[in-house]
Design a protein around this motif. Sequence first.
Motif, PDB file in Angstrom:
ATOM      1  N   ASP A 293       0.867  -1.116   0.213  1.00 26.61           N
ATOM      2  CA  ASP A 293       0.280   0.168  -0.090  1.00 26.61           C
ATOM      3  C   ASP A 293       0.633   1.411  -0.120  1.00 26.61           C
ATOM      4  O   ASP A 293      -0.067   2.190  -0.442  1.00 26.61           O
ATOM      5  N   LYS A 294       1.703   1.141  -0.133  1.00 23.35           N
ATOM      6  CA  LYS A 294       2.986   2.101  -0.221  1.00 23.35           C
ATOM      7  C   LYS A 294       4.216   2.048  -0.342  1.00 23.35           C
ATOM      8  O   LYS A 294       5.145   1.180   0.156  1.00 23.35           O
ATOM      9  N   ASP A 366       4.848  10.671  -4.224  1.00 21.51           N
ATOM     10  CA  ASP A 366       3.496  10.626  -3.600  1.00 21.51           C
ATOM     11  C   ASP A 366       3.048   9.835  -4.628  1.00 21.51           C
ATOM     12  O   ASP A 366       1.910   9.138  -3.837  1.00 21.51           O
ATOM     13  N   TYR A 367       3.031   9.691  -6.438  1.00 23.79           N
ATOM     14  CA  TYR A 367       1.899   9.227  -6.714  1.00 23.79           C
ATOM     15  C   TYR A 367       2.306   8.332  -7.960  1.00 23.79           C
ATOM     16  O   TYR A 367       1.859   7.327  -7.824  1.00 23.79           O
ATOM     17  N   LYS A 370       2.507   4.363  -7.456  1.00 17.74           N
ATOM     18  CA  LYS A 370       0.771   4.195  -7.042  1.00 17.74           C
ATOM     19  C   LYS A 370       0.729   4.052  -8.043  1.00 17.74           C
ATOM     20  O   LYS A 370      -0.934   3.587  -8.760  1.00 17.74           O
ATOM     21  N   TYR A 474      -7.209   5.027  -5.523  1.00 20.09           N
ATOM     22  CA  TYR A 474      -7.001   6.046  -4.357  1.00 20.09           C
ATOM     23  C   TYR A 474      -7.365   7.110  -4.798  1.00 20.09           C
ATOM     24  O   TYR A 474      -6.932   8.203  -5.006  1.00 20.09           O
ATOM     25  N   PRO A 475      -8.516   6.979  -3.914  1.00 21.09           N
ATOM     26  CA  PRO A 475      -9.084   8.402  -3.809  1.00 21.09           C
ATOM     27  C   PRO A 475      -8.809   9.596  -3.084  1.00 21.09           C
ATOM     28  O   PRO A 475      -8.942  10.573  -3.241  1.00 21.09           O
ATOM     29  N   GLU A 476      -7.626   9.465  -2.311  1.00 21.14           N
ATOM     30  CA  GLU A 476      -7.195  10.310  -1.529  1.00 21.14           C
ATOM     31  C   GLU A 476      -6.548  11.344  -2.742  1.00 21.14           C
ATOM     32  O   GLU A 476      -6.189  12.732  -2.430  1.00 21.14           O
ATOM     33  N   ALA A 477      -6.202  10.840  -3.700  1.00 19.52           N
ATOM     34  CA  ALA A 477      -4.964  10.693  -4.988  1.00 19.52           C
ATOM     35  C   ALA A 477      -6.064  12.320  -6.354  1.00 19.52           C
ATOM     36  O   ALA A 477      -5.619  12.959  -6.295  1.00 19.52           O
ATOM     37  N   ALA A 479      -9.296  14.936  -6.451  1.00 21.96           N
ATOM     38  CA  ALA A 479      -9.899  16.026  -5.868  1.00 21.96           C
ATOM     39  C   ALA A 479     -11.077  16.003  -5.265  1.00 21.96           C
ATOM     40  O   ALA A 479     -11.602  14.972  -6.393  1.00 21.96           O
ATOM     41  N   PRO A 480     -11.535  16.515  -4.243  1.00 23.75           N
ATOM     42  CA  PRO A 480     -12.977  15.844  -3.518  1.00 23.75           C
ATOM     43  C   PRO A 480     -13.433  16.630  -3.994  1.00 23.75           C
ATOM     44  O   PRO A 480     -14.428  16.593  -5.378  1.00 23.75           O
TER      45      PRO A 480
END
Length: 768
Positions: A293-294, A366-367, A370, A474-477, A479-480
């Motif tokens: 996961d990381k 960061d990305y 992933k 990866y929803p955190e990547a 934007a909301p």
Amino acid sequence: MKVAKYLSLVVLFLIAGMSHAQDESETPKREAGHYNNNRFKQLYEEFSTPNVFRTASGAPGPQYYQQQADYVMDIILDDKNTKIYGNETITYTNNSPDVLEFLWVQLDQNVRAKDSKSPLIEPSGATPAQMTGTFVGQYMGAPFDGGFNIEEVKNEKGGDLPYTINQTMMRVEMPSALKPGEKFTFSIKWWYNIPDHTIDRARSGYETFADGNRGYVIAQFYPRMAVYNDVEGWQNSQFWGRDEFALPFGNFEVNITVPADHTLDATGVLLNRKEVFSKEMMNRYEQAKKSYDKPVLIVTQAEAEAASKGFATNTKTWKFKAENVRDYGFATSRRYIWDMMAVKIGNKDVMAVSVYPPEGNPLWEDYSTKVVASTLKTYSRMAFDYPYHKAISVHAKNQGMEYPMICWNYGRPDEDGNYSERTKYGMMSVIIHEVGHNYFPMIVNSDERQWTWMDEGLNTFVQYVAEQDFGEWYPEAIAPNKSYPSRRGPAKNIVDYMAGDQSSLAPIMTKGLNTYNFGANAYSKPATGLNILRETIMGRELFDYAFRIYSQRWMFKHPTPEDFFRTMEDASAVDLDWFWRAWFYTTDFTDIGVKEVKKFYVTSKMNKEVREMMEARGMKESDLPPLVYLVEEGSEDFEESMRTASLEDVKTLQEYIMDNVSAADRAKLKNPKYFYEVIFEKPGGIPMPIIAEYTYSDGTTERITYPAEIWRKNDETAGKVIASEKEITKIVVDPDEETADIDTSNNTWPKRKKLGEFEQFKNDAKGE
């Protein structure tokens, strides 16, 4: 006489009446005959005849073959002088039924040789203004001294072999012809000057960082065997710089010698990891193999920056072995950060890897890895489980290029580490795209030199699916409240291109070098077409199954466009010849709309059309069985009382129901109050399903999709009679813009009123 017999006679009379336009005493006027120009005819004229090598189903035939080229290479990278030296031994196996008189080897670096003809084939013109750097490079700079320097070509015993170089191709003469099943081993010694890819726009080269260090992304760096196959023999089409590559599969043993302080990764399994890794790197590597996961940093940014302060003069050799790959690439620098994580694919673990300089952070740390992991998941679902043990994303300025297990990708923050959403998503998309190329064409090994769309288009299509998947994993990547902003894939995004000037359009089935609008033609249009097939024409279940069958049939083989087209039909039972012809073989466009809507009422009273036809034949109403008639609103026969009448007022209909329908079945009968004839039109050349959304007076909607085959007998209009219990107030064709319709002004009934300039200005200001 029974009712059914009477009705048959009536139908015959009606057909005769409608088709008999002139007086019976006149001699009929006959037009000249024509070939079958129906848009739904089969692709027999375009397709080659199936044979023992490629079947009519789209699968490899019983005698399908492909050649094999195995390489053993010793490579030396001279960082000080930016040169690369190689000594390679090629073992070529002739698996074909043909006797080969010579071999063709690709020398792609020759596209940058001083005497290269590539710059000469591109027309140019004087422009009123030009960037100063472009002007200097184009008109004032000395040409780069690139291209292979071939020092020797020898046979297995060390004897010289005759060879001829024709631009980017080298013909090697063998002592005797190579018969089916035989192998031939020869060696080539070479070197060349490595280009600065940030200036030369090369797919392979180096970038110099501010501290004087360089990052190298090296590919097309060795003389490579050309493909020989059953379709065209030798694929020895010249490399002019755009069309990519056709390559046979083989096994590679590669030893790469670089400065001792460099970090390096490459195609293949690293054989001497313990020799080139420090103890700390080994510990981190073992942690990465268990991290799902990381990403785990193998070389940190601090370590990369510390290494950048020294320039080692001693060297280190990295040893790799790769099996069943079609090409080879590597990246190396003392300024590289390196991270990895595991991703579960099927029943095995694959390492997702990223290599990048500090200039790529914080974005890359960061990305990147992933995105690699997410890409492997999607492509494995859509095609087949990723067969290799790793997939590497390397950051290189302004690059986007792919090789087995490794690719280069752009996307860089500014000097302060800030970046826009556009930069972020641009980086993610190029990583997805280039990692995805492991499937198409690195494994499903199509001929990029001839059919660019077979790798770029198919890959761009799956890229779109992978982009949408990424936000889920990866929803955190993301934007909301936003979805991934895919640039290619949705049908509406190709409309401007499809509506373009026909003089600057080419069919997808055009050699990539000769196409206009290369990106739209080779990437966007085929990807959009496949997305339309998946979402609108076939449905996901049928499409995905057939696409997987194609991918699995042709993994580690050389498919042609026909193999793809045939397999998609073979595995789905959907006849798509009309779609392949229109979307891939022509520059036609989609335009479907509502031409006319007529409203009718049902009555027992004979209408004008039938009355005139009966009189012309000397018939009386009593000669016919009881009938129902449709009267158009506003016509000569229309009576205002018909608006309030119901089917219960139609005497002939009620008599028929009472005599022929049981009481139980009568309770199930519908009672439509409104009858419409909707005439759809197709000004565009491409047949498409008619996706019609009907809005009723009570505000409810109903969507009906009429298959594309509705156009099979009339390429201009198609009518449908709608019997409804509710009044239709609005009809919209293709409400979700699924078919790449280039003109939506005719998609709505009632037709939209054109706004005046002032009203349009006000709406634009409101964002409407």
